[in-house]
Structures are given as structure tokens and as C-alpha cells.
Design an enzyme around this catalytic site. Structure first.
Site, short mmCIF file in Angstrom:
data_model
loop_
_atom_site.label_atom_id
_atom_site.label_comp_id
_atom_site.label_asym_id
_atom_site.label_seq_id
_atom_site.Cartn_x
_atom_site.Cartn_y
_atom_site.Cartn_z
N GLU A 233 88.91 66.37 5.57
CA GLU A 233 88.27 67.19 6.59
C GLU A 233 88.44 66.53 7.96
O GLU A 233 88.21 65.33 8.12
CB GLU A 233 86.78 67.34 6.31
CG GLU A 233 86.44 68.11 5.04
CD GLU A 233 86.41 69.62 5.25
OE1 GLU A 233 86.68 70.06 6.39
OE2 GLU A 233 86.08 70.34 4.28
N ASP B 96 91.26 77.40 8.03
CA ASP B 96 91.40 76.03 8.51
C ASP B 96 92.65 75.34 7.92
O ASP B 96 93.08 75.72 6.82
CB ASP B 96 90.14 75.21 8.23
CG ASP B 96 89.74 75.21 6.75
OD1 ASP B 96 89.78 76.27 6.10
OD2 ASP B 96 89.39 74.13 6.24
#
Length: 271
Positions: free
Chosen positions: A197, A243
Site C-alpha cells: 500500500e 488503485d
């Protein structure tokens, strides 16, 4: 005669007194010498074990990190035999399980996350993400946190806006980051992937220091998993996820990490 006996007795008493005094002085000096000698003997050096190679070394010579010790910077920067990166900040997440037997990761999935959305722009919000992955997020702190309060997710790694690397799950285990996903016909990407992430969103460019940290992390992971391919969350869950988004520069990542193009099956264009 009595006089001489008296004088002799006095002389004997004086002699014994003088001898006793010298003995006391001698004993005191010897005790002081023993104390001084004992004080010069250093305490035994505490020995510790390198988390990476298990070699024992003096604690004063070791590099301490996350309650572990390392014998060198090289070992600190490496993935150990249990799948933990020494240079990362370890924050164990309960949201994980075992990989299928005999399966090693051959895919690295890049995500982005921001809690609350866009909150990193004007303040440091990394702690909220850490809490979220550990199921410790205080939902009363923001309305958005109430929306995600029941979610149980995690990632192997998080790279903050400041370039700090956190690790939540051993690379030998599954983190819950990909969800419903497919990589060229292979379902359940969590089984064979590593999730990373990046703190950010689709509206703001990622920081250069994040690319540097990601490239370094990529190199460390490839040393253990040389068959890694690289994709975005949107590549393995199209239509469901967006994303790392259009702000993630795949060409910049490829150049900094020195990855061959064939390891990027979805190409170098931002998406």
C-alpha cells in the site's frame, strides 16, 4: 623485681597492641586492593543473536530494530527466514492466514490508501492506516471511519508519505489485500501475491521518497522471490478497484526499481 615485671608486662601489652594495629591496617589495605581489583573486572558482555543469520554477537556491536538485533546493515535491510523485513516497522495484523501449501508469491500488487480520504494533504494520517490494518481504528474520530469499521483488511507493507515502510504480515502468509481478483486466469490473488500500500490517492502525485522506498523494497523482495511480476490493484480487479490510480507513475517505478518490462505485464502507462 616487681618493678621489672611490671615494666615487662607493659612492654608486652604495647607490643601486642602495636602488632594488632598493624594487622588491622594490613587487613584494611588488602580489602581495599581486593575491592579495587574487583571493580576493574567488567561485567560480562550481553550477547544477542542476529535475527537474519542467527550469529551471536555482543549487544554493543549489534544494530537494534523492533526489539530484534542485526549483525550488519545488509542483514537489517534483508528479508529474514520468517518473511519479515528488518528495516521495516513491524505492526502485526490479525487479518491474515496461511498460503496454500507449496505456494510462494510471484506477484506484487500495488495499492493506494488514505484515511481519511485526502487526509494526508494537510496532516500526518499514517497512524490511522496502521490502526485500520490492526483492527484498532477508532471509528468515532471521523465519519468515514464509521463506514469501514467492520472491514477486516491488511497488506504486507505500507509506505507512508514520508517514505517509512511498515510491515503487517509475513511474506510467507496471506494478507487480505486483493479481494475478488484474477491475474491472467489465476483466481484468488491473495494466495500468491504480496500487497504493498502507498499512502495516497488518485488526486495527488506520490512523493519521490515513496518511489525510492518502493524500489528498495522491490529489490529486497526480488532477492527472495525472483519470479515476481508487478501489477496494480485495478489490473487484477478491473471495474471494482482503481488503485494505485492515474497518479502512480509506472515508468518512474520501473526505472527506479530497474525492473525488466516483461515483469510488468500490464505495461507502463498510468491507469
Amino acid at each position: 623485681m616487681i618493678k621489672w615485671l611490671f615494666l615487662f608486662s607493659l612492654a608486652a601489652i604495647f607490643y601486642l597492641w602495636l602488632k594488632g594495629k598493624k594487622q588491622v591496617q594490613f587487613d584494611s589495605e588488602q580489602a581495599n586492593k581486593a575491592s579495587a581489583k574487583q571493580a576493574k573486572i567488567p561485567d560480562p558482555e550481553v550477547m544477542v543473536q542476529c535475527q537474519y543469520c542467527s550469529v551471536h554477537l555482543p549487544k554493543s556491536d549489534a544494530i537494534a530494530r523492533e526489539k530484534c538485533f542485526y549483525c550488519s546493515q545488509a542483514h537489517l535491510q534483508s528479508l529474514d527466514a520468517t518473511g519479515w523485513l528488518g528495516s521495516a516497522a513491524w505492526r502485526l495484523s490479525p487479518n491474515q492466514d496461511s498460503r496454500p501449501q507449496g505456494v510462494d508469491p510471484d506477484l506484487l500488487v500495488i495499492h493506494h490508501i488514505s484515511l481519511p480520504p485526502g487526509g494526508f494533504v494537510d496532516r500526518n494520517c499514517t497512524g490511522f492506516i496502521v490502526d485500520f490494518f490492526q483492527n484498532k481504528l477508532d471509528s468515532s474520530l471521523h465519519p468515514y471511519f464509521q463506514e469501514i469499521a467492520e472491514q477486516k483488511v491488511s497488506s504486507h507493507f505500507l509506505i507512508s508519505r514520508q517514505g517509512e515502510v511498515f510491515q503487517f504480515v509475513s511474506t510467507q502468509n496471506k494478507a487480505w489485500h486483493a479481494g475478488l481478483s484474477s491475474f491472467f486466469g489465476r483466481e484468488k490473488c491473495n494466495d500468491f501475491s504480496i500487497g504493498v500500500e502507498l499512502e495516497g490517492d488518485s488526486d495527488h502525485p506520490f512523493e519521490d521518497i515513496q518511489y525510492q522506498a518502493l524500489a528498495k523494497l522491490t529489490s529486497e523482495l526480488q532477492a527472495i522471490y525472483p519470479n515476481l511480476h508487478f501489477a496494480g490493484h485495478s489490473d487484477i480487479a478491473p471495474g471494482r478497484k482503481t488503485d494505485p490510480g492515474i497518479q502512480f507513475d509506472w515508468e518512474k517505478f520501473q526505472a527506479k526499481a530497474d525492473i525488466s518490462v516483461d515483469k510488468l505485464p500490464f505495461g507502463l502507462h498510468s491507469r
